[in-house]
Design an enzyme around this catalytic site. Sequence first.
Site, PDB file in Angstrom:
ATOM      1  N   LYS A 132       0.829  -1.205   0.000  1.00 10.25           N
ATOM      2  CA  LYS A 132       0.000   0.000   0.000  1.00 10.25           C
ATOM      3  C   LYS A 132       0.863   1.255   0.000  1.00 10.25           C
ATOM      4  CE  LYS A 132      -3.861  -0.548   2.261  1.00 10.25           C
ATOM      5  NZ  LYS A 132      -4.564  -0.754   3.543  1.00 10.25           N
ATOM      6  N   HIS A 186      -8.427   0.037  -9.583  1.00 14.84           N
ATOM      7  CA  HIS A 186      -9.553   0.895  -9.215  1.00 14.84           C
ATOM      8  C   HIS A 186      -9.203   1.531  -7.875  1.00 14.84           C
ATOM      9  CE1 HIS A 186     -13.706   2.240  -8.786  1.00 14.84           C
ATOM     10  NE2 HIS A 186     -13.671   1.813  -7.535  1.00 14.84           N
ATOM     11  N   TYR A 243     -10.907  -5.640   3.911  1.00 17.17           N
ATOM     12  CA  TYR A 243     -10.553  -6.882   4.619  1.00 17.17           C
ATOM     13  C   TYR A 243     -11.840  -7.585   5.061  1.00 17.17           C
ATOM     14  CZ  TYR A 243      -5.724  -5.218   4.974  1.00 17.17           C
ATOM     15  OH  TYR A 243      -4.452  -4.790   4.694  1.00 17.17           O
ATOM     16  N   GLU A 274      -2.047 -12.680  -4.540  1.00 19.56           N
ATOM     17  CA  GLU A 274      -2.375 -11.299  -4.203  1.00 19.56           C
ATOM     18  C   GLU A 274      -2.915 -10.571  -5.426  1.00 19.56           C
ATOM     19  OE1 GLU A 274       0.802  -9.255  -2.264  1.00 19.56           O
ATOM     20  OE2 GLU A 274       1.657 -11.087  -1.425  1.00 19.56           O
ATOM     21  N   ILE A 330      -6.358  -4.610  -7.581  1.00 19.67           N
ATOM     22  CA  ILE A 330      -7.484  -4.201  -8.413  1.00 19.67           C
ATOM     23  C   ILE A 330      -7.201  -2.811  -8.967  1.00 19.67           C
ATOM     24  CG2 ILE A 330      -9.983  -3.817  -8.470  1.00 19.67           C
ATOM     25  CD1 ILE A 330     -10.188  -5.719  -6.055  1.00 19.67           C
ATOM     26  N   LYS A 375      10.333 -11.856 -10.605  1.00 11.78           N
ATOM     27  CA  LYS A 375      11.701 -11.348 -10.810  1.00 11.78           C
ATOM     28  C   LYS A 375      12.187 -10.677  -9.546  1.00 11.78           C
ATOM     29  CE  LYS A 375      10.832  -9.276 -14.929  1.00 11.78           C
ATOM     30  NZ  LYS A 375      10.895  -8.256 -15.947  1.00 11.78           N
ATOM     31  N   ASN A 434      -4.922 -10.018  -0.308  1.00 13.93           N
ATOM     32  CA  ASN A 434      -4.396 -11.389  -0.165  1.00 13.93           C
ATOM     33  C   ASN A 434      -5.518 -12.381   0.114  1.00 13.93           C
ATOM     34  OD1 ASN A 434      -2.199  -9.478   0.351  1.00 13.93           O
ATOM     35  ND2 ASN A 434      -1.001 -11.273   0.921  1.00 13.93           N
TER      36      ASN A 434
HETATM   37  P1  ADP Z   1      -1.671  -6.581   3.264  1.00 12.12           P
HETATM   38  O1  ADP Z   1      -0.257  -6.943   3.549  1.00 12.12           O
HETATM   39  O2  ADP Z   1      -2.568  -6.703   4.468  1.00 12.12           O
HETATM   40  O3  ADP Z   1      -2.215  -7.360   2.082  1.00 12.12           O
HETATM   41  P2  ADP Z   1      -1.526  -4.267   1.498  1.00 12.12           P
HETATM   42  O4  ADP Z   1      -0.597  -3.119   1.693  1.00 12.12           O
HETATM   43  O5  ADP Z   1      -1.167  -5.232   0.376  1.00 12.12           O
HETATM   44  O6  ADP Z   1      -1.648  -5.014   2.885  1.00 12.12           O
HETATM   45  O7  ADP Z   1      -2.992  -3.688   1.278  1.00 12.12           O
HETATM   46  C1  ADP Z   1      -4.032  -4.579   0.921  1.00 12.12           C
HETATM   47  C2  ADP Z   1      -5.410  -4.102   1.328  1.00 12.12           C
HETATM   48  O8  ADP Z   1      -5.692  -2.816   0.754  1.00 12.12           O
HETATM   49  C3  ADP Z   1      -6.475  -5.014   0.759  1.00 12.12           C
HETATM   50  O9  ADP Z   1      -6.714  -6.146   1.606  1.00 12.12           O
HETATM   51  C4  ADP Z   1      -7.697  -4.103   0.657  1.00 12.12           C
HETATM   52  O10 ADP Z   1      -8.448  -4.145   1.863  1.00 12.12           O
HETATM   53  C5  ADP Z   1      -7.084  -2.711   0.482  1.00 12.12           C
HETATM   54  N1  ADP Z   1      -7.193  -2.161  -0.878  1.00 12.12           N
HETATM   55  C6  ADP Z   1      -7.586  -0.879  -1.161  1.00 12.12           C
HETATM   56  N2  ADP Z   1      -7.578  -0.640  -2.481  1.00 12.12           N
HETATM   57  C7  ADP Z   1      -7.168  -1.796  -3.084  1.00 12.12           C
HETATM   58  C8  ADP Z   1      -6.970  -2.156  -4.462  1.00 12.12           C
HETATM   59  N3  ADP Z   1      -7.186  -1.278  -5.469  1.00 12.12           N
HETATM   60  N4  ADP Z   1      -6.567  -3.425  -4.742  1.00 12.12           N
HETATM   61  C9  ADP Z   1      -6.341  -4.305  -3.717  1.00 12.12           C
HETATM   62  N5  ADP Z   1      -6.510  -4.014  -2.410  1.00 12.12           N
HETATM   63  C10 ADP Z   1      -6.923  -2.772  -2.072  1.00 12.12           C
HETATM   64 MG    MG Z   2      -1.227  -7.480   0.183  1.00 16.86          MG
END
Ligand code: ADP
Ligand code: MG
Length: 157
Positions: free
Chosen positions: A23, A86, A93, A81, A84, A109, A31
Amino acid sequence: AAMRHLPYFCRGEVVKGFGRGSKELGIPTANFSEQVVESFPSDISTGIYYGWACVGNGDVHKMVLSIGWNPFYRNIKKSVETHIIHTFKEDFYGEILSIVIIGYIRPEKNFDSLEALISAIQEDIEEAKRQLDLPEHLKLKEDNFFHLPEGKIANNH
Ligand code: ADP
Ligand code: MG
């Protein structure tokens, strides 16, 4: 080996990842639980894929997906993982994520720098967008899979 299982339909709960800081890079990845990952064909290739995704009974969006080795389990288990393509107002979650994986972009990679990693992912996203605009791929966006009643977990059925 990458394409043999495609298109691959999958649905499952979004769980907390292991905080690789996706993020923070501007590319959050939703995930799937270990249980959902274990339901994948064991010989599916690791790497980057594209397809369609939908959260709950929301709209269907383009996505890029990584199937990789899960560092949390000392790289003996896979992680799946989905990023999306968008902008969501809030995290999701605990919600049910439905995806169809359509095509393979590239293998996993290692990158020399964070900048190189981010620009590779941005190229993956551009490639996914182009591919998904093709008529044969657009068709799957309308698949009934995305309109099933909630709670019906159907992994490739
Ligand atoms: P984590 O290690 O918990 O997976 P991330 O930094 O990968 O943390 O953030 C993932 C979370 O961000 C997702 O579970 C979802 O709730 C939120 N999220 C918000 N926007 C998106 C997006 N466009 N695609 C995927 N997840 C998103
Ligand atoms: Mg993640």
